[in-house]
Design a protein around this motif. Sequence first.
Motif, PDB file in Angstrom:
ATOM      1  N   ARG A   1      76.762  64.173  69.702  1.00 55.83           N
ATOM      2  CA  ARG A   1      76.278  63.928  71.072  1.00 55.83           C
ATOM      3  C   ARG A   1      75.901  62.467  71.263  1.00 55.83           C
ATOM      4  O   ARG A   1      76.191  61.865  72.311  1.00 55.83           O
ATOM      5  N   LEU A   2      75.249  61.876  70.282  1.00 54.49           N
ATOM      6  CA  LEU A   2      74.868  60.473  70.383  1.00 54.49           C
ATOM      7  C   LEU A   2      76.103  59.585  70.446  1.00 54.49           C
ATOM      8  O   LEU A   2      76.113  58.564  71.150  1.00 54.49           O
ATOM      9  N   ARG A   3      77.150  59.959  69.735  1.00 55.20           N
ATOM     10  CA  ARG A   3      78.394  59.169  69.748  1.00 55.20           C
ATOM     11  C   ARG A   3      78.970  59.080  71.151  1.00 55.20           C
ATOM     12  O   ARG A   3      79.348  58.000  71.625  1.00 55.20           O
ATOM     13  N   HIS A   4      79.035  60.210  71.832  1.00 52.56           N
ATOM     14  CA  HIS A   4      79.594  60.221  73.191  1.00 52.56           C
ATOM     15  C   HIS A   4      78.654  59.553  74.185  1.00 52.56           C
ATOM     16  O   HIS A   4      79.105  58.872  75.115  1.00 52.56           O
ATOM     17  N   ALA A   5      77.352  59.735  74.012  1.00 50.20           N
ATOM     18  CA  ALA A   5      76.399  59.170  74.967  1.00 50.20           C
ATOM     19  C   ALA A   5      76.405  57.651  74.935  1.00 50.20           C
ATOM     20  O   ALA A   5      76.254  57.000  75.982  1.00 50.20           O
ATOM     21  N   TRP A   6      76.587  57.057  73.759  1.00 53.10           N
ATOM     22  CA  TRP A   6      76.514  55.606  73.636  1.00 53.10           C
ATOM     23  C   TRP A   6      77.877  54.947  73.490  1.00 53.10           C
ATOM     24  O   TRP A   6      77.975  53.743  73.312  1.00 53.10           O
ATOM     25  N   GLY A   7      78.954  55.729  73.561  1.00 57.09           N
ATOM     26  CA  GLY A   7      80.303  55.179  73.606  1.00 57.09           C
ATOM     27  C   GLY A   7      80.731  54.458  72.349  1.00 57.09           C
ATOM     28  O   GLY A   7      81.337  53.375  72.431  1.00 57.09           O
ATOM     29  N   VAL A   8      80.470  55.039  71.185  1.00 57.80           N
ATOM     30  CA  VAL A   8      80.888  54.441  69.921  1.00 57.80           C
ATOM     31  C   VAL A   8      81.840  55.387  69.205  1.00 57.80           C
ATOM     32  O   VAL A   8      82.019  56.548  69.616  1.00 57.80           O
ATOM     33  N   HIS A   9      82.460  54.903  68.125  1.00 62.60           N
ATOM     34  CA  HIS A   9      83.442  55.713  67.412  1.00 62.60           C
ATOM     35  C   HIS A   9      82.798  56.828  66.592  1.00 62.60           C
ATOM     36  O   HIS A   9      83.319  57.941  66.532  1.00 62.60           O
ATOM     37  N   ALA A  10      81.677  56.542  65.951  1.00 56.23           N
ATOM     38  CA  ALA A  10      81.019  57.540  65.111  1.00 56.23           C
ATOM     39  C   ALA A  10      79.566  57.132  64.902  1.00 56.23           C
ATOM     40  O   ALA A  10      79.197  55.965  65.044  1.00 56.23           O
ATOM     41  N   VAL A  11      78.735  58.125  64.570  1.00 53.34           N
ATOM     42  CA  VAL A  11      77.317  57.907  64.273  1.00 53.34           C
ATOM     43  C   VAL A  11      77.013  58.610  62.957  1.00 53.34           C
ATOM     44  O   VAL A  11      77.322  59.789  62.793  1.00 53.34           O
ATOM     45  N   TYR A  12      76.418  57.871  62.014  1.00 53.74           N
ATOM     46  CA  TYR A  12      76.050  58.423  60.711  1.00 53.74           C
ATOM     47  C   TYR A  12      74.552  58.258  60.504  1.00 53.74           C
ATOM     48  O   TYR A  12      73.964  57.240  60.880  1.00 53.74           O
ATOM     49  N   VAL A  13      73.960  59.267  59.898  1.00 52.13           N
ATOM     50  CA  VAL A  13      72.511  59.315  59.724  1.00 52.13           C
ATOM     51  C   VAL A  13      72.197  59.311  58.236  1.00 52.13           C
ATOM     52  O   VAL A  13      72.745  60.118  57.476  1.00 52.13           O
ATOM     53  N   THR A  14      71.326  58.407  57.815  1.00 46.22           N
ATOM     54  CA  THR A  14      70.873  58.346  56.427  1.00 46.22           C
ATOM     55  C   THR A  14      69.356  58.282  56.407  1.00 46.22           C
ATOM     56  O   THR A  14      68.733  57.717  57.314  1.00 46.22           O
ATOM     57  N   THR A  15      68.770  58.862  55.369  1.00 48.73           N
ATOM     58  CA  THR A  15      67.318  58.859  55.223  1.00 48.73           C
ATOM     59  C   THR A  15      66.888  57.610  54.473  1.00 48.73           C
ATOM     60  O   THR A  15      67.364  57.347  53.367  1.00 48.73           O
ATOM     61  N   VAL A  16      65.988  56.837  55.067  1.00 48.16           N
ATOM     62  CA  VAL A  16      65.475  55.619  54.443  1.00 48.16           C
ATOM     63  C   VAL A  16      64.261  55.943  53.578  1.00 48.16           C
ATOM     64  O   VAL A  16      64.176  55.552  52.422  1.00 48.16           O
ATOM     65  N   LYS A  17      63.327  56.674  54.128  1.00 52.48           N
ATOM     66  CA  LYS A  17      62.125  57.135  53.439  1.00 52.48           C
ATOM     67  C   LYS A  17      61.572  58.302  54.239  1.00 52.48           C
ATOM     68  O   LYS A  17      62.055  58.580  55.354  1.00 52.48           O
ATOM     69  N   PRO A  18      60.589  59.024  53.724  1.00 54.44           N
ATOM     70  CA  PRO A  18      60.057  60.165  54.486  1.00 54.44           C
ATOM     71  C   PRO A  18      59.587  59.757  55.878  1.00 54.44           C
ATOM     72  O   PRO A  18      58.770  58.852  56.038  1.00 54.44           O
ATOM     73  N   GLY A  19      60.153  60.406  56.877  1.00 57.31           N
ATOM     74  CA  GLY A  19      59.783  60.122  58.255  1.00 57.31           C
ATOM     75  C   GLY A  19      60.588  59.043  58.928  1.00 57.31           C
ATOM     76  O   GLY A  19      60.392  58.797  60.124  1.00 57.31           O
ATOM     77  N   VAL A  20      61.497  58.384  58.210  1.00 55.90           N
ATOM     78  CA  VAL A  20      62.289  57.291  58.782  1.00 55.90           C
ATOM     79  C   VAL A  20      63.760  57.517  58.451  1.00 55.90           C
ATOM     80  O   VAL A  20      64.110  57.735  57.289  1.00 55.90           O
ATOM     81  N   VAL A  21      64.616  57.473  59.464  1.00 52.99           N
ATOM     82  CA  VAL A  21      66.062  57.586  59.281  1.00 52.99           C
ATOM     83  C   VAL A  21      66.723  56.367  59.895  1.00 52.99           C
ATOM     84  O   VAL A  21      66.153  55.702  60.768  1.00 52.99           O
ATOM     85  N   GLU A  22      67.929  56.087  59.427  1.00 50.74           N
ATOM     86  CA  GLU A  22      68.708  54.982  59.981  1.00 50.74           C
ATOM     87  C   GLU A  22      69.979  55.523  60.602  1.00 50.74           C
ATOM     88  O   GLU A  22      70.716  56.290  59.978  1.00 50.74           O
ATOM     89  N   LEU A  23      70.221  55.117  61.839  1.00 50.32           N
ATOM     90  CA  LEU A  23      71.462  55.452  62.527  1.00 50.32           C
ATOM     91  C   LEU A  23      72.432  54.292  62.335  1.00 50.32           C
ATOM     92  O   LEU A  23      72.106  53.141  62.665  1.00 50.32           O
TER      93      LEU A  23
END
Length: 458
Positions: free
Chosen positions: A116-138
């Motif tokens: 959903r985020l990919r289509h909303a922001w008009g990008v090719h793909a969105v990947y999610v990784t965990t940086v530390k507890p409570g924080v993720v990086e898109l």
Amino acid sequence: MSDLTTLLEVGGPLAALGGGAAYTRAKHPAAYWSTVGLPISTARLLGSYTSVMEACGLTVAPSRLRVLAVKATTRREVRPVPPRRGIIRPTSTGLRIRLRLAPGQEPADVAASAERLRHAWGVHAVYVTTVKPGVVELRLVGFDVLRRVRMPRKTDTGLLKVPVALREDATAFVRDYRTVPHQLTLGATLSGKSMYLRHLVTGLARQPVALVGIDCKRGVELAPFAARLSALATDPDQAAELLPALIKEMEDRYDLIKARQGIAPGTPDEEITSDIWGLPENQRPVPIVLFVDEVAELFLVATKKEEERRDEMVTQLIRLAQLGRAAGIYLEVCGQRFGAELGKGATMLRAQLTGRVCHRVNDEASAKMALGDIAPEAVGAACAIAPERPGLAVAGDTSGGWSRIRTPYLSLGDAAEICRDSAHLVPDLPTLKPFQPDVPVAAVEALAPALQPRPVTD
């Protein structure tokens, strides 16, 4: 008439600009992203962040203190609270942004909304990784980075680490033999498996590592790299002689570990938990990487005598896979198919190969052989690889994680040139000396003067 003239004067440059943008997006996606896509996607993200998070179900009810503060200062409606957004960091292939999750949220909630985020922001793909507890990086990728592979300028390099391909999230796929000691690579003809092998060989050729090859296709894949190889077998008969030599080298290294650590000489190898990396640098033997191309050729037999030879070779490969890591011996097994139908010991050998890379295959069963026992959901991705994209593969390991990767193009001539330039790094291993391939005279004259091998450092 004047209105028509004005329209043509204005519309001509606009049409040319639109056509130029479309051409740049198709032929030079990186340039298009840096000039057009990045500003547009950033504006979309900033302008619609709260509403998009609310539509994706990534908002939570505000705290009581926030509700009281809003009611006391304004008459606005109290809205749900989205994850707190960090600074937007643009890259040459997309955007990176960190989110601090609201209380009660988990990274899986954000990962489930990636499409959903990919289509909303008009990008090719969105990947999610965990940086530390409570924080993720898109990690937002602006275009298909696997269509025209360009490796990142900065990659994680070091001893026994080879950046061999590009992941679909625009990061480098690094083959780390210290972390994943043994790997199985499958792929049909013209799938890009040989290109993957070239990058591995050339990446290791510049390091103080011994390279050993078993290529039962008469050496057509590995013979061009003969100048850098410490040993090469080009048919099953030669492989049947080379594998016992590797077993002997492994046993000698275990004896070295025993002598250094004071372990009784009669202790079985299976009970030794240390490895060569615990030895002093001046006593540490060089690592050995064994490349086995077309592994099925070692299993195929036609007579009873060949069957006995096959069983012995398979047993030796299994021993190397089980015990070789501690002795600094690593396996890279390649083939078109690999499974129980090859014969006795095939499944047991595959179970010892932690890493898996599956290029385009001819049937679903082959993809299941490579990925079915570690990441069943990756089988479908491997079967969907098109013939028009050689080098595209699905990489996974026994942790269950997997991703699409693609190897950049490297010609056979360039790969052989790198090996010839690195020929002075071939270590002195007396056990493998009888199997060292002959290098053509023209190539010998072009080699640098031989140097004495130095101890391997971590």
